[in-house]
Motif scaffolding. Structure first.
Motif: not given
Lengths: 140, 159
Positions: B108, B116-117, B158, B110-114
């Motif tokens: 949760r 931040h690039g 970021r 480290h989801r892709p959207e978390e």
């Protein structure tokens, strides 16, 4: 008999300090002497270790995916990185990194692990001696 | 009664290091040395006791490497991991070779959207390595157990 001395001293020190991480001090020369005595038990004709054999031992794969160079790189005078985790590893050559080959327990532990991972068996005293002979020729 | 309970709970959690609100985890020197030589010493508090137990039972065949320990170090680390392990179900280490990178909590956070690039760390060609296990690629003080916000490496784009 030589071979047991550093081990016994190491064990005594570890016991005194009461810690698993206690140093069991040694030196490359002391290790070489112990391995030579041990290697001669099965090969009495052995005069000295060979840096050349050590170099090829270090950089060839022994039937598996890895050689020693996979993590310690082809230049053990410089740092390497773990082949899976990319964690940085300090240089293996004692000339580049004086902490190397200075603790019997650490040397034994990593020969045990890495030889099993690379060769699928323990390294012989001759292989260890050749390898260290090679590393001693590598300058940073 | 209520206060007493939450007080003792807080002491318990602090003592075990099980809940580090600021994501800085204290690592014992033995643990850092023995479990931090091939990779970052993963914070004990990010997996549950059952997961760590399974991990320690098979150190001779540890993710393709021999990571076996001397009996004394093994005992020391086993009790340390049991004491500092997480008690939250979101930290459950699953399967035959438990990973903290596959816990519900980790996935949760480290989801892709978390991310931040932050790019996924590179793994050697043809290897089965787990990119996210290289905490140090993004958390520059991971080796010291510091996963606080300030420990993230600067990355372009970021914040």
């Amino acid at each position: 008999m030589n071979r047991f001395r550093p081990l016994a001293i190491g064990a005594a020190l570890a016991f005194l300090a009461g810690s698993t991480l206690a140093a069991s001090p040694t030196s490359p020369a002391e290790l070489q002497a112990a391995w030579l005595a041990e290697a001669r038990q099965s090969n009495p004709a052995l005069r000295a270790f060979s840096a050349e054999r050590g170099r090829s031992f270090f950089s060839t794969a022994h039937g598996g995916d890895w050689s020693c160079a996979s993590c310690h790189t082809n230049n053990p005078g410089q740092g390497g990185a773990h082949a899976v985790t990319r964690k940085l590893i300090e240089p293996l050559s004692p000339a580049a990194n004086p902490r190397r080959f200075s603790d019997v327990a650490k040397v034994d532990k990593w020969f045990g692990r890495n030889c099993k991972d690379v060769l699928g068996r323990a390294c012989t005293p001759e292989e260890k001696g050749d390898l260290l002979a090679y590393l001693l020729t590598v300058k940073p | 009664m209520k206060t007493l309970q939450s007080l003792s709970l807080a002491t318990l959690l602090l003592a075990g290091g099980a809940w580090a609100g600021d994501h800085r985890y204290a690592l014992s020197p033995t643990y850092a040395a023995e479990c931090g030589s091939c990779h970052v010493a993963y914070p004990p508090a990010l997996m549950d006791a059952a997961g760590w137990k399974v991990t320690l039972q098979q150190l001779e065949r540890h993710f393709g490497s021999d990571a076996s320990l001397e009996p004394q170090a093994q005992r020391e680390i086993a009790s340390l991991l049991q004491a500092q392990a997480s008690t939250r179900s979101v930290h459950e280490g699953k399967g035959a070779a438990p990973r903290l990178t596959t816990t519900a909590w980790f996935q949760r956070k480290h989801r892709p959207e978390e991310l931040h690039g932050y790019p996924l760390p590179a793994v050697p060609a043809g290897s089965k390595a787990t990119p996210m296990a290289q905490c140090q690629a993004c958390h520059r003080r991971a080796e010291q157990g510091d996963f606080g916000e300030g420990s993230l490496k600067p990355v372009s784009g970021r914040r």
